[in-house]
Scaffold this motif. Structure first.
Motif, PDB file in Angstrom:
ATOM      1  N   GLU A 105       3.824   8.658  -7.162  1.00 30.95           N
ATOM      2  CA  GLU A 105       3.134   8.866  -8.440  1.00 30.95           C
ATOM      3  C   GLU A 105       3.170   7.580  -9.246  1.00 30.95           C
ATOM      4  OE1 GLU A 105       3.237  11.847 -12.334  1.00 30.95           O
ATOM      5  OE2 GLU A 105       4.828  11.919 -10.825  1.00 30.95           O
TER       6      GLU A 105
ATOM      7  N   GLY B  74       0.801  -1.218   0.000  1.00 30.47           N
ATOM      8  CA  GLY B  74       0.000   0.000   0.000  1.00 30.47           C
ATOM      9  C   GLY B  74       0.835   1.269   0.000  1.00 30.47           C
ATOM     10  N   LEU B  75       1.970   1.250  -0.710  1.00 28.68           N
ATOM     11  CA  LEU B  75       2.870   2.403  -0.678  1.00 28.68           C
ATOM     12  C   LEU B  75       2.284   3.628  -1.381  1.00 28.68           C
ATOM     13  CD1 LEU B  75       6.363   0.734  -1.335  1.00 28.68           C
ATOM     14  CD2 LEU B  75       5.256   1.272   0.844  1.00 28.68           C
ATOM     15  N   GLU B  76       1.235   3.419  -2.167  1.00 33.25           N
ATOM     16  CA  GLU B  76       0.665   4.580  -2.866  1.00 33.25           C
ATOM     17  C   GLU B  76       0.115   5.606  -1.888  1.00 33.25           C
ATOM     18  OE1 GLU B  76      -2.699   1.578  -2.559  1.00 33.25           O
ATOM     19  OE2 GLU B  76      -0.536   1.569  -2.930  1.00 33.25           O
ATOM     20  N   ARG B  77      -0.211   5.166  -0.665  1.00 31.10           N
ATOM     21  CA  ARG B  77      -0.724   6.113   0.327  1.00 31.10           C
ATOM     22  C   ARG B  77       0.330   7.124   0.756  1.00 31.10           C
ATOM     23  NH1 ARG B  77       0.503   1.499   3.282  1.00 31.10           N
ATOM     24  NH2 ARG B  77       1.796   1.852   5.149  1.00 31.10           N
ATOM     25  N   LEU B  78       1.619   6.839   0.440  1.00 33.62           N
ATOM     26  CA  LEU B  78       2.704   7.770   0.771  1.00 33.62           C
ATOM     27  C   LEU B  78       2.837   8.892  -0.249  1.00 33.62           C
ATOM     28  CD1 LEU B  78       5.446   5.198   1.877  1.00 33.62           C
ATOM     29  CD2 LEU B  78       3.860   6.491   3.331  1.00 33.62           C
ATOM     30  N   GLY B  79       1.979   8.861  -1.265  1.00 32.66           N
ATOM     31  CA  GLY B  79       2.012   9.932  -2.260  1.00 32.66           C
ATOM     32  C   GLY B  79       2.866   9.631  -3.471  1.00 32.66           C
TER      33      GLY B  79
END
Length: 583
Positions: free
Chosen positions: A235, A228-233
């Motif tokens: 792109e 879920g690394l996309e939650r860190l912003g």
């Protein structure tokens, strides 16, 4: 290199490669195709946006060029399609023309017409056999070009790797923009990019034959998807548009066709130069791979014409994609067929598969690929060989990095020509003598203890004689006479290297002959090419020298000199080997 392939294969090199394709190559080509697809999709979409077109056009513009280059291209490694320099130049050219062509609504049609115009320029270059111009691109230019491209590639990824809006014209402008906002770096993107780059370098060190590029991208994508690394912003690539291009004939309308020409010629020059430089850089030397400059013009031209009829825009070879494909193990253009199949599948069905690939990981892949362009061993070899060569390499690298691809190549070619003129205007020249146990006559520069023939100066000027070196020819010939330790009776010009004389050179040779005659020295020539005699005869030079003083070989000339010397002095001159007199 002599090309022994049949004529049909020289014009259809891709088919020839298929006939000789080896089973062991398929793994590398498939892995390279998969890896390259993951990189090409976001890159091609971004290049379309740069060109002022919808992002999906970038994917369309990759299909026909890759297929056509597979058949017509002479390089086994080049990745042809949307490319940064041609995209930027297309944007400038199309933007300048759309106003007169009916406004922004015709932008796509004008871009397609630009692609067709670029293709026609290249095809005309093929029929005019202008590929010889690529001979101006020497090995030092090639190495410097690759270093400059590496710098451009790295600088271009500063923004994607850090999520900064890096702007500015040229390398220095982008670097200043990056430094000015470095305090706003997106740390997760930077850490991910650094981690992927470290993984790539580690795999290159520990397992150089493993598909490191593909592994690194899959690891990055899996980390984003499962952690879920996309939650860190971070792109992501995001949604990929679906659909294939439909063939369409672009309308000319009120477009000034001649207005297209300057832009089309400029784009064609950049595209062709890129093809040749990258093709030669990645040529493997395997049997059958011959980088044919004229064939590259045909392949590039056909690719652009086809792209224009498929709603595309001007394309060329991509250095970054070629590097990535090579690093991933590509062996032939079959990797491009893999890319075509995958891009079609993505356009039709599989767009969501790419959603979890982070842009920072792709940036790391580009930066890694750029580092592989810098061949330190080759740079050191050039530096050891000649100072002027390493200066050309350095100047090319700096010019490409600072000024861009086309100006950089222009600077490099200009420097190469100046270096060539310097060497031609002041070539090797010297007096010849006999060396014990070595047949023939040799330069005193190579053998300082060589024996000179009494009263004879044998002079060699190692270059065609023309307007640029005619004065040097005369002055150095007279210096050879002045430096003689004994009275000179004959001046014998060894003309084996003087394969061409222009009118200025003929006048210079006559000036030399006349000045020697004033001093009582006979002017003679040996080893004169028949073509040179045909150039010298109409000006009356051969008549003034006298056919009896022009000899087919050096031994014949020295033997005749010795005979005439004995008639005058009653004995043979010193320094003539017995073998010459007896032959």
């Amino acid at each position: 290199m002599t090309d022994h392939r049949p004529a049909w294969e020289r014009h259809l090199p891709g088919i020839g490669v298929l006939r000789r394709y080896r089973r062991g190559w398929i793994r590398g080509d498939v892995i390279a195709g998969v890896t390259l697809t993951a990189y090409l999709i976001p890159q091609a979409m971004s290049y379309a946006v740069i060109a002022g077109l919808p992002a999906v056009v970038g994917l369309w513009a990759a299909l026909a060029p890759m297929l056509i280059y597979f058949v017509l291209g002479s390089s086994w490694k080049l990745s042809v399609g949307p490319e940064s320099a041609t995209s930027l130049m297309s944007a400038a050219g199309v933007g300048a023309l759309v106003g007169a062509a009916g406004g922004p609504e015709r932008y796509a049609e004008v871009a397609a017409l630009m692609a067709i115009a670029v293709g026609i320029v290249c095809v005309l270059g093929f029929f005019a056999r202008l590929g010889f111009l690529s001979s101006l691109l020497s090995r030092p230019v090639l190495i410097g070009y690759l270093i400059g491209i590496a710098v451009l590639m790295i600088v271009s990824q500063l923004g994607p790797a850090t999520r900064l809006e890096v702007e500015g014209e040229g390398t220095w402008g982008q670097l200043r923009s990056f430094v000015d906002q470095i305090d706003r770096v997106h740390v997760p993107s930077l850490l991910l990019s650094g981690t992927v780059l470290g993984l790539l370098l580690l795999m290159k060190w520990l397992a150089p034959k493993a598909p490191g590029s593909l592994v690194a991208l899959l690891v990055a994508g899996a980390a984003v998807a499962f952690l879920g690394l996309e939650r860190l912003g971070l792109e992501m690539i995001g949604d990929v548009p679906r659909g294939l291009p439909e063939p369409r004939l672009p309308r000319l309308g009120d477009l000034d066709v001649w207005g297209l020409l300057p832009y089309a010629v400029g784009i064609a020059i950049v595209g062709f130069s890129g093809n040749i430089l990258a093709g030669r850089a990645f040529a493997t030397g395997r049997s059958g791979e011959v980088i044919d400059a004229n064939q590259e013009l045909l392949a590039l031209g056909a690719a652009n014409v086809a792209n224009g009829f498929l709603q595309g825009f001007p394309v060329s070879s991509s250095r970054s994609r070629t590097v990535i494909a090579d690093a991933a193990g590509s062996r032939t253009q079959v990797h491009s067929l893999v890319v075509i199949v995958l891009v079609v599948l993505v356009l039709l069905f599989a767009g969501p598969v790419l959603e979890f690939l982070p842009m920072a990981a792709l940036s790391a892949l580009v930066i890694y690929a750029a580092t592989q362009l810098i061949d330190v061993a080759e740079i050191l070899r050039i530096a050891r060989y000649r100072r002027s060569e390493i200066l050309i390499t350095s100047a090319t690298a700096v010019a490409v990095a600072a000024l861009g691809v086309l100006p950089g190549i222009g600077v490099a070619v200009a420097l190469s020509i100046l270096d060539l003129l310097r060497r031609i205007t002041r070539p090797n020249a010297g007096v010849l003598g006999y060396v014990d146990d070595i047949p023939g006559m040799h330069s005193l520069d190579d053998y300082p203890d060589a024996t000179l023939v009494q009263g004879l100066v044998v002079f060699r000027f190692d270059s065609p004689v023309f307007f640029a070196n005619a004065d040097s020819f005369v002055s150095r010939a007279l210096e050879a006479v002045e430096d003689s330790d004994q009275p000179v009776e004959w001046f014998l010009l060894n003309s084996e290297a003087n394969t061409d004389f222009d009118l200025t050179a003929v006048d210079a040779a006559e000036e030399l002959r006349a000045r020697l005659e004033e001093r009582g020295i006979r002017f003679a020539m040996a080893r004169v090419k028949q073509a040179s005699l045909r150039q010298l005869s109409p000006a009356g030079f051969v008549d003034r020298v006298g056919e009896e003083n022009i000899f087919p070989t050096l031994p014949a000339a020295v033997r005749e000199y010795a005979r005439r010397y004995r008639e005058v002095h009653g004995h043979l001159p010193e320094g003539v080997p017995a073998s010459v007199l007896e032959s």
